[in-house]
Scaffold this motif. Sequence first.
Motif, PDB file in Angstrom:
ATOM      1  N   THR A 174     -17.050  13.458  31.012  1.00 36.85           N
ATOM      2  CA  THR A 174     -16.482  13.349  32.349  1.00 36.85           C
ATOM      3  C   THR A 174     -16.438  11.868  32.724  1.00 36.85           C
ATOM      4  OG1 THR A 174     -18.616  13.444  33.491  1.00 36.85           O
ATOM      5  CG2 THR A 174     -17.536  15.558  32.985  1.00 36.85           C
ATOM      6  N   LEU A 175     -15.892  11.577  33.892  1.00 43.41           N
ATOM      7  CA  LEU A 175     -15.900  10.200  34.360  1.00 43.41           C
ATOM      8  C   LEU A 175     -17.323   9.721  34.630  1.00 43.41           C
ATOM      9  CD1 LEU A 175     -12.753  10.185  36.670  1.00 43.41           C
ATOM     10  CD2 LEU A 175     -13.028   9.118  34.420  1.00 43.41           C
ATOM     11  N   ALA A 176     -18.215  10.643  34.911  1.00 44.17           N
ATOM     12  CA  ALA A 176     -19.624  10.271  35.065  1.00 44.17           C
ATOM     13  C   ALA A 176     -20.194   9.787  33.739  1.00 44.17           C
ATOM     14  CB  ALA A 176     -20.437  11.450  35.593  1.00 44.17           C
ATOM     15  N   THR A 177     -19.730  10.356  32.621  1.00 48.35           N
ATOM     16  CA  THR A 177     -20.150   9.880  31.301  1.00 48.35           C
ATOM     17  C   THR A 177     -19.739   8.429  31.105  1.00 48.35           C
ATOM     18  OG1 THR A 177     -19.757  12.120  30.442  1.00 48.35           O
ATOM     19  CG2 THR A 177     -20.072  10.355  28.825  1.00 48.35           C
ATOM     20  N   ILE A 178     -18.513   8.121  31.519  1.00 49.35           N
ATOM     21  CA  ILE A 178     -18.017   6.744  31.396  1.00 49.35           C
ATOM     22  C   ILE A 178     -18.906   5.802  32.195  1.00 49.35           C
ATOM     23  CG2 ILE A 178     -16.038   5.229  31.726  1.00 49.35           C
ATOM     24  CD1 ILE A 178     -15.628   7.549  29.690  1.00 49.35           C
ATOM     25  N   ASP A 179     -19.244   6.191  33.414  1.00 46.04           N
ATOM     26  CA  ASP A 179     -20.115   5.364  34.258  1.00 46.04           C
ATOM     27  C   ASP A 179     -21.473   5.147  33.598  1.00 46.04           C
ATOM     28  OD1 ASP A 179     -18.147   5.138  36.180  1.00 46.04           O
ATOM     29  OD2 ASP A 179     -18.923   6.758  37.430  1.00 46.04           O
ATOM     30  N   ASP A 180     -22.014   6.183  32.985  1.00 40.16           N
ATOM     31  CA  ASP A 180     -23.316   6.063  32.325  1.00 40.16           C
ATOM     32  C   ASP A 180     -23.243   5.105  31.136  1.00 40.16           C
ATOM     33  OD1 ASP A 180     -24.526   7.800  34.103  1.00 40.16           O
ATOM     34  OD2 ASP A 180     -24.337   9.555  32.794  1.00 40.16           O
ATOM     35  N   VAL A 181     -22.186   5.220  30.328  1.00 36.77           N
ATOM     36  CA  VAL A 181     -22.027   4.319  29.191  1.00 36.77           C
ATOM     37  C   VAL A 181     -21.937   2.872  29.676  1.00 36.77           C
ATOM     38  CG1 VAL A 181     -20.465   3.621  27.321  1.00 36.77           C
ATOM     39  CG2 VAL A 181     -20.958   6.041  27.704  1.00 36.77           C
ATOM     40  N   ARG A 208       0.835  -1.203   0.000  1.00 37.61           N
ATOM     41  CA  ARG A 208       0.000   0.000   0.000  1.00 37.61           C
ATOM     42  C   ARG A 208       0.866   1.248   0.000  1.00 37.61           C
ATOM     43  NH1 ARG A 208      -4.000  -0.484   4.917  1.00 37.61           N
ATOM     44  NH2 ARG A 208      -2.004  -0.307   5.937  1.00 37.61           N
ATOM     45  N   PRO A 209       0.543   2.232  -0.824  1.00 27.49           N
ATOM     46  CA  PRO A 209       1.350   3.457  -0.871  1.00 27.49           C
ATOM     47  C   PRO A 209       1.229   4.282   0.393  1.00 27.49           C
ATOM     48  CG  PRO A 209      -0.617   3.699  -2.222  1.00 27.49           C
ATOM     49  CD  PRO A 209      -0.553   2.256  -1.815  1.00 27.49           C
ATOM     50  N   ARG A 210       0.092   4.162   1.106  1.00 22.82           N
ATOM     51  CA  ARG A 210      -0.103   4.914   2.349  1.00 22.82           C
ATOM     52  C   ARG A 210      -1.114   4.174   3.207  1.00 22.82           C
ATOM     53  NH1 ARG A 210      -2.395   7.700  -1.694  1.00 22.82           N
ATOM     54  NH2 ARG A 210      -0.547   9.017  -1.871  1.00 22.82           N
ATOM     55  N   PRO A 211      -1.087   4.402   4.520  1.00 21.12           N
ATOM     56  CA  PRO A 211      -2.029   3.705   5.401  1.00 21.12           C
ATOM     57  C   PRO A 211      -3.480   4.074   5.092  1.00 21.12           C
ATOM     58  CG  PRO A 211      -0.239   4.688   6.667  1.00 21.12           C
ATOM     59  CD  PRO A 211      -0.142   5.221   5.268  1.00 21.12           C
ATOM     60  N   VAL A 212      -4.380   3.108   5.305  1.00 19.59           N
ATOM     61  CA  VAL A 212      -5.809   3.375   5.228  1.00 19.59           C
ATOM     62  C   VAL A 212      -6.216   4.125   6.491  1.00 19.59           C
ATOM     63  CG1 VAL A 212      -8.100   2.310   5.172  1.00 19.59           C
ATOM     64  CG2 VAL A 212      -6.218   1.304   3.862  1.00 19.59           C
ATOM     65  N   THR A 213      -6.989   5.166   6.334  1.00 19.13           N
ATOM     66  CA  THR A 213      -7.454   5.912   7.512  1.00 19.13           C
ATOM     67  C   THR A 213      -8.947   6.186   7.401  1.00 19.13           C
ATOM     68  OG1 THR A 213      -6.919   8.054   6.510  1.00 19.13           O
ATOM     69  CG2 THR A 213      -5.231   7.048   7.913  1.00 19.13           C
ATOM     70  N   TYR A 214      -9.604   6.181   8.541  1.00 15.79           N
ATOM     71  CA  TYR A 214     -11.002   6.575   8.638  1.00 15.79           C
ATOM     72  C   TYR A 214     -11.090   7.633   9.726  1.00 15.79           C
ATOM     73  CZ  TYR A 214     -12.476   2.457   5.928  1.00 15.79           C
ATOM     74  OH  TYR A 214     -12.665   1.526   4.950  1.00 15.79           O
ATOM     75  N   ALA A 215     -11.738   8.731   9.413  1.00 13.22           N
ATOM     76  CA  ALA A 215     -11.900   9.783  10.415  1.00 13.22           C
ATOM     77  C   ALA A 215     -12.910   9.338  11.466  1.00 13.22           C
ATOM     78  CB  ALA A 215     -12.374  11.068   9.752  1.00 13.22           C
ATOM     79  N   PHE A 216     -12.548   9.460  12.721  1.00  9.85           N
ATOM     80  CA  PHE A 216     -13.457   9.127  13.812  1.00  9.85           C
ATOM     81  C   PHE A 216     -13.648  10.386  14.640  1.00  9.85           C
ATOM     82  CE2 PHE A 216     -14.694   7.075  17.877  1.00  9.85           C
ATOM     83  CZ  PHE A 216     -15.734   6.290  17.393  1.00  9.85           C
ATOM     84  N   PRO A 217     -14.863  10.644  15.112  1.00 12.49           N
ATOM     85  CA  PRO A 217     -15.091  11.905  15.838  1.00 12.49           C
ATOM     86  C   PRO A 217     -14.259  12.002  17.114  1.00 12.49           C
ATOM     87  CG  PRO A 217     -16.938  10.395  16.116  1.00 12.49           C
ATOM     88  CD  PRO A 217     -16.070   9.808  15.047  1.00 12.49           C
ATOM     89  N   ALA A 218     -13.942  13.232  17.485  1.00 16.42           N
ATOM     90  CA  ALA A 218     -13.220  13.464  18.734  1.00 16.42           C
ATOM     91  C   ALA A 218     -14.157  13.272  19.910  1.00 16.42           C
ATOM     92  CB  ALA A 218     -12.660  14.879  18.747  1.00 16.42           C
ATOM     93  N   MET A 219     -13.588  12.972  21.059  1.00 16.78           N
ATOM     94  CA  MET A 219     -14.375  12.803  22.274  1.00 16.78           C
ATOM     95  C   MET A 219     -15.117  14.102  22.589  1.00 16.78           C
ATOM     96  SD  MET A 219     -12.969  11.599  26.039  1.00 16.78           S
ATOM     97  CE  MET A 219     -12.338  10.031  25.410  1.00 16.78           C
ATOM     98  N   PRO A 220     -16.402  14.042  22.933  1.00 18.23           N
ATOM     99  CA  PRO A 220     -17.167  15.261  23.212  1.00 18.23           C
ATOM    100  C   PRO A 220     -16.545  16.088  24.333  1.00 18.23           C
ATOM    101  CG  PRO A 220     -18.635  13.386  22.993  1.00 18.23           C
ATOM    102  CD  PRO A 220     -17.240  12.832  23.001  1.00 18.23           C
ATOM    103  N   ALA A 221     -16.641  17.393  24.202  1.00 18.53           N
ATOM    104  CA  ALA A 221     -16.001  18.301  25.154  1.00 18.53           C
ATOM    105  C   ALA A 221     -16.609  18.230  26.548  1.00 18.53           C
ATOM    106  CB  ALA A 221     -16.076  19.734  24.634  1.00 18.53           C
TER     107      ALA A 221
END
Length: 339
Positions: free
Chosen positions: A253-260, A237-250
């Motif tokens: 918090t750790l409470a978000t992790i607990d909810d997930v 391959r001439p270059r790596p395959v890449t897929y854009a993935f969204p950044a973590m929401p601003a």
Amino acid sequence: MLSPPVFTNFESAYVEVIRHITDGYEYRNAPRGNTARECVGLSFQIANPLERLPFLAARKVNPVFHFAEALWYMAGRTDLDMIGHYAPRMRHSSRDGKTIVGSAYGSRIFNPVGGDSVSPFDRVIALLRSEADSKRGLMPIFTADELAVDGNPDMSCVVALHLLAREGRLHMVCYMRANDCDRGLLSDVFSFTMIQELAAVQLGLGIGSYTHHIGSAHIGDRDYDRVRRVLAEAALRPRPVTYAFPAMPADTTLATIDDVLKYEERLRTNEAEYTPDDIAGLGFAPYWQQVLLLFEAYRQIRFRGNDPVEENVQRALDPGLRWLMARRWPTRISDGSTP
């Protein structure tokens, strides 16, 4: 040049690391019967840690496990009930059949230790808020008492994670005592860069570089043939395959992790099933919706025989995640390239 080599993304670094060890290893050894090729003192840097997944058909990365492990770390957990569901082999590293201690890196980062009432992660975040250019943002993980356990099957491979805020960006440096560079390296970089991203969100900073230092960088003989296939694929391959993935929401918090993780547990235990619309209605940002879609897809893989994952779930997955899932479970998920 004294700095480690810099790569745009993790895939580029991974390919060069396994090529270096395969073609230029320094030692052959077999600690505890694990024959391997080894280089001592290997380092690299990733300019964009958000591109943390390699897209190589020969490697068959499991993004479900990577997200599960990162969340397990960020929740400060040690239980096998969760992580053993996604990686049954980790049960062999448990001393009591119920918990993982040495490899539960998050338990030493996100829980108070040593009689403190505040976790090292929260201490470092508070430090960097008050002293932006501090060099003291170190989160120790390896502990000397691990050496006192004869034949310890669960000794931490990570020495410490180091956060450095510079000119509006948050950099991370990881210090490893040892790394299996075809196995552990993939999951370690994924999880640690997610922790870096979480810390950057907490501090309102952009993402800086991620630097990885390894004492013993090795590849086991059991994986040698696969490594050769990966290198052959990458060379075409001439270059790596890449897929854009969204950044973590601003607002994460750790409470978000607990909810997930509340919804993750329901899916892991097959107590619930969610359509993409159900997940969209839970109130999570698209980033976390993708994580829950992965867990729903895996629930179907685990609990629904040989049936394909429902097409609406497949279509809702981020294209890069779907591509990876299709390589890992080709009879259950298509990559979306065919009608």
